[in-house]
Write an enzyme that holds these catalytic residues in place. Structure first.
Site, short mmCIF file in Angstrom:
data_model
loop_
_atom_site.label_atom_id
_atom_site.label_comp_id
_atom_site.label_asym_id
_atom_site.label_seq_id
_atom_site.Cartn_x
_atom_site.Cartn_y
_atom_site.Cartn_z
N HIS A 55 -8.34 48.10 22.34
CA HIS A 55 -9.19 49.39 22.35
C HIS A 55 -9.38 49.89 23.64
CE1 HIS A 55 -11.88 47.51 18.80
NE2 HIS A 55 -10.64 47.34 18.48
N GLU A 57 -11.70 50.69 25.40
CA GLU A 57 -12.55 50.15 26.62
C GLU A 57 -12.12 48.88 27.09
OE1 GLU A 57 -15.44 51.21 23.10
OE2 GLU A 57 -13.52 50.64 23.55
N CYS A 112 -17.86 48.55 20.15
CA CYS A 112 -17.82 47.60 19.35
C CYS A 112 -18.49 46.24 19.71
CB CYS A 112 -16.42 47.51 18.57
SG CYS A 112 -15.44 46.72 19.30
N CYS A 115 -15.87 44.86 22.24
CA CYS A 115 -15.93 45.51 23.44
C CYS A 115 -17.15 45.41 24.29
CB CYS A 115 -15.50 47.15 23.19
SG CYS A 115 -13.90 47.48 22.68
#
Length: 177
Positions: A55, A57, A112, A115
């Site tokens: 992801h 992040e 999410c 993260c």
């Protein structure tokens, strides 16, 4: 007064705009030091890498930690002097230090749960995000992992920065699908 998060969010949007080229959802992230220096960037790369943890992040946090680790490993005389003085960036950090204290994560979409957990564990001081994620958001929408009082670290959360631009990028991507 001008919003200090507009320029970094534009950088995150630029990162996000590159993600669809590999079939990835357009999410971008930037990690800033206390003086505003970019320490790391990331964009979603799950499709590009086949890595479910890729992801934006996570990749930005990894890049920032790598930057600070590399700076800390340099002899003091060779370390770059941050604009805000020696305490503003990686000064005083030990080689191998993983904590991202005094740093801000700017991301186009609300993090999410994975993260959000990484944000808490990396000790980021502030999370700035653009679009809310009602289906999977863990910084206030569906869950609020980053501000859970049971955890040992709770970063400040700033929401809605360039929200329409961030949401439009995602809407356009999914409309084309």
């Amino acid at each position: 007064m001008r919003d200090p998060w507009i320029a970094p969010m534009r950088q995150a949007l630029d990162e996000a705009a590159r993600a669809p080229g590999t079939g990835d959802v357009p999410v971008g992230a930037v990690v800033l030091s206390a003086d505003g220096t970019v320490l790391g960037t990331g964009r979603n790369a799950r499709e590009a890498t086949g890595d479910p943890t890729a992801h934006a992040e996570i990749l930005a946090l990894r890049a920032a930690a790598r930057t600070l680790r590399e700076e800390a490993a340099l002899p003091r005389s060779a370390r770059p002097e941050p604009a805000g003085g020696a305490a503003a960036a990686g000064a005083g950090r030990r080689p191998g230090e993983w904590r991202l204290t005094d740093c801000t994560l700017v991301v186009t979409l609300e993090p999410c749960t994975m993260c959000a957990g990484a944000i808490v564990l990396s000790r980021v001081d502030r999370v700035v995000y653009g679009a809310r994620d009602a289906k999977a958001g863990a910084a206030g929408s569906l869950w609020d992992v980053v501000r859970d009082r049971r955890l040992n670290h709770r970063p400040e959360v700033v929401t809605g920065v360039l929200e329409a631009d961030c949401a439009a990028l995602l809407t356009d991507f999914f409309r084309d699908r």
